[in-house]
Design a protein around this motif. Structure first.
Motif, mmCIF file in Angstrom:
data_model
loop_
_atom_site.group_PDB
_atom_site.id
_atom_site.type_symbol
_atom_site.label_atom_id
_atom_site.label_comp_id
_atom_site.label_asym_id
_atom_site.label_seq_id
_atom_site.Cartn_x
_atom_site.Cartn_y
_atom_site.Cartn_z
ATOM 1 N N ASN A 175 89.542 50.439 59.309
ATOM 2 C CA ASN A 175 89.601 51.761 58.682
ATOM 3 C C ASN A 175 88.883 51.745 57.343
ATOM 4 O O ASN A 175 89.148 50.893 56.485
ATOM 5 C CB ASN A 175 91.050 52.206 58.490
ATOM 6 N N CYS A 176 87.938 52.631 57.195
ATOM 7 C CA CYS A 176 87.065 52.777 56.024
ATOM 8 C C CYS A 176 86.124 51.596 55.825
ATOM 9 O O CYS A 176 85.502 51.459 54.774
ATOM 10 C CB CYS A 176 87.852 53.089 54.752
ATOM 11 N N GLY A 177 85.963 50.756 56.840
ATOM 12 C CA GLY A 177 84.933 49.734 56.804
ATOM 13 C C GLY A 177 83.575 50.369 57.072
ATOM 14 O O GLY A 177 83.484 51.469 57.624
ATOM 15 N N HIS A 178 82.516 49.684 56.653
ATOM 16 C CA HIS A 178 81.186 50.254 56.876
ATOM 17 C C HIS A 178 80.162 49.179 57.232
ATOM 18 O O HIS A 178 80.378 47.997 57.023
ATOM 19 C CB HIS A 178 80.712 51.056 55.648
ATOM 20 N N GLY A 179 79.077 49.659 57.791
ATOM 21 C CA GLY A 179 77.926 48.831 58.094
ATOM 22 C C GLY A 179 76.693 49.453 57.463
ATOM 23 O O GLY A 179 76.674 50.654 57.174
ATOM 24 N N GLU A 180 75.688 48.626 57.235
ATOM 25 C CA GLU A 180 74.448 49.109 56.617
ATOM 26 C C GLU A 180 73.259 48.704 57.483
ATOM 27 O O GLU A 180 73.100 47.530 57.828
ATOM 28 C CB GLU A 180 74.301 48.512 55.215
ATOM 29 N N PHE A 181 72.449 49.704 57.806
ATOM 30 C CA PHE A 181 71.221 49.503 58.566
ATOM 31 C C PHE A 181 70.017 49.916 57.727
ATOM 32 O O PHE A 181 70.130 50.774 56.846
ATOM 33 C CB PHE A 181 71.204 50.382 59.822
ATOM 34 N N VAL A 182 68.890 49.331 58.071
ATOM 35 C CA VAL A 182 67.600 49.837 57.601
ATOM 36 C C VAL A 182 66.841 50.310 58.828
ATOM 37 O O VAL A 182 66.747 49.578 59.829
ATOM 38 C CB VAL A 182 66.796 48.752 56.853
ATOM 39 N N PHE A 183 66.339 51.535 58.776
ATOM 40 C CA PHE A 183 65.490 52.063 59.848
ATOM 41 C C PHE A 183 64.063 52.089 59.331
ATOM 42 O O PHE A 183 63.760 52.751 58.331
ATOM 43 C CB PHE A 183 65.942 53.457 60.265
ATOM 44 N N THR A 184 63.190 51.346 59.979
ATOM 45 C CA THR A 184 61.811 51.188 59.490
ATOM 46 C C THR A 184 60.875 52.288 59.976
ATOM 47 O O THR A 184 59.719 52.348 59.571
ATOM 48 C CB THR A 184 61.228 49.845 59.954
ATOM 49 N N GLY A 185 61.372 53.135 60.856
ATOM 50 C CA GLY A 185 60.524 54.122 61.511
ATOM 51 C C GLY A 185 60.306 53.758 62.964
ATOM 52 O O GLY A 185 60.041 54.617 63.800
ATOM 53 N N THR A 186 60.444 52.468 63.265
ATOM 54 C CA THR A 186 60.344 52.001 64.651
ATOM 55 C C THR A 186 61.514 51.091 65.031
ATOM 56 O O THR A 186 61.906 51.033 66.189
ATOM 57 C CB THR A 186 59.026 51.235 64.891
ATOM 58 N N ASN A 187 62.052 50.360 64.071
ATOM 59 C CA ASN A 187 63.103 49.390 64.360
ATOM 60 C C ASN A 187 64.336 49.607 63.495
ATOM 61 O O ASN A 187 64.238 50.091 62.365
ATOM 62 C CB ASN A 187 62.602 47.952 64.123
ATOM 63 N N TRP A 188 65.486 49.184 64.049
ATOM 64 C CA TRP A 188 66.756 49.207 63.329
ATOM 65 C C TRP A 188 67.112 47.770 62.961
ATOM 66 O O TRP A 188 67.151 46.892 63.819
ATOM 67 C CB TRP A 188 67.850 49.799 64.198
ATOM 68 N N VAL A 189 67.379 47.549 61.681
ATOM 69 C CA VAL A 189 67.744 46.224 61.187
ATOM 70 C C VAL A 189 69.168 46.315 60.634
ATOM 71 O O VAL A 189 69.445 47.130 59.748
ATOM 72 C CB VAL A 189 66.778 45.760 60.083
ATOM 73 N N LEU A 190 70.053 45.496 61.157
ATOM 74 C CA LEU A 190 71.445 45.470 60.687
ATOM 75 C C LEU A 190 71.537 44.545 59.490
ATOM 76 O O LEU A 190 71.321 43.340 59.605
ATOM 77 C CB LEU A 190 72.360 44.985 61.822
ATOM 78 N N ARG A 191 71.860 45.114 58.325
ATOM 79 C CA ARG A 191 71.936 44.308 57.094
ATOM 80 C C ARG A 191 73.342 43.797 56.833
ATOM 81 O O ARG A 191 73.516 42.713 56.289
ATOM 82 C CB ARG A 191 71.454 45.126 55.902
ATOM 83 N N SER A 192 74.352 44.578 57.184
ATOM 84 C CA SER A 192 75.736 44.119 57.024
ATOM 85 C C SER A 192 76.627 44.902 57.966
ATOM 86 O O SER A 192 76.291 46.019 58.389
ATOM 87 C CB SER A 192 76.217 44.282 55.572
ATOM 88 N N TRP A 193 77.777 44.294 58.293
ATOM 89 C CA TRP A 193 78.711 44.956 59.228
ATOM 90 C C TRP A 193 80.123 44.536 58.874
ATOM 91 O O TRP A 193 80.402 43.341 58.724
ATOM 92 C CB TRP A 193 78.393 44.543 60.667
ATOM 93 N N GLY A 194 80.983 45.512 58.727
ATOM 94 C CA GLY A 194 82.395 45.220 58.467
ATOM 95 C C GLY A 194 82.763 45.140 57.006
ATOM 96 O O GLY A 194 83.854 44.694 56.669
#
Length: 198
Positions: A175-194
């Motif tokens: 609950n209220c945890g988050h993840g961070e992505f970077v979207f490059t325009g073509t790809n999704w990069v997961l930078r952090s999760w949880g």
């Protein structure tokens, strides 16, 4: 343009405490959930989101509103970001579900891509949310976007976006945890999760 996309799960509800399947039942935040949302919003505000899009279910909408108050951005509601539908299981605990659907629950709990009676499979709900997020992010002018939704659909969408095929390999955000992505325009990069504000 590279974009930062935050996946943020709503705060605690009484159903969370009781271990009940919520799905698309509109269960509000409890007092703890409201406090979690406010605390986490302070942290996420540092990312400076220019767009906040949430599920229209009240627990996610209220969580999004807590962030909106810090960054002065009007949140957008999107029903495509609703939690996975758990059909006839909604409102019940796992023990209660096991009394009527022991085989179906065991198969679902094993990670199989099956739908609860009257509900959605993991792949279907994850694809619904992933398609919505792709559309939101591609059309947004903002460099940082907060997506505020629910545990199952955020995990499912995240796995689809990073080509894990929605197989339940990522943990469900707390609950209220988050993840961070970077979207490059073509790809999704997961930078952090949880990540959590606690």
């Amino acid at each position: 343009m590279t974009k930062t996309v935050l996946f943020w799960r709503h705060g605690q509800t009484d159903f969370n405490v009781a271990g009940r399947f919520q799905g698309q039942t509109d269960v509000p935040l409890n007092d703890t959930g409201r406090a979690q949302a406010k605390q986490a919003a302070r942290l996420l505000a540092e990312f400076g989101p220019g767009l906040i899009v949430s599920s229209d279910l009240s627990r996610a909408a209220a969580t999004a509103d807590s962030l909106a108050a810090f960054v002065d951005v009007e949140p957008v509601r999107d029903e495509r970001l609703r939690e996975a539908a758990f059909g006839e299981w909604e409102g019940s605990t796992r023990a209660e579900v096991a009394e009527t659907w022991p085989d179906e629950l065991a198969e679902w709990a094993s990670g199989a891509d099956v739908a609860p009676p009257g509900g959605e499979s993991r792949s279907r709900s994850g694809r619904r949310a992933a398609d919505a997020i792709i559309e939101i992010v591609r059309s947004a002018d903002a460099e940082t976007i907060a997506i505020v939704a629910h545990g199952a659909v955020l995990r499912g969408a995240a796995e689809i976006l990073v080509e894990m095929n929605g197989t339940g390999r990522l943990g469900v955000l707390g609950n209220c945890g988050h993840g961070e992505f970077v979207f490059t325009g073509t790809n999704w990069v997961l930078r952090s999760w949880g990540a959590s504000s606690r």
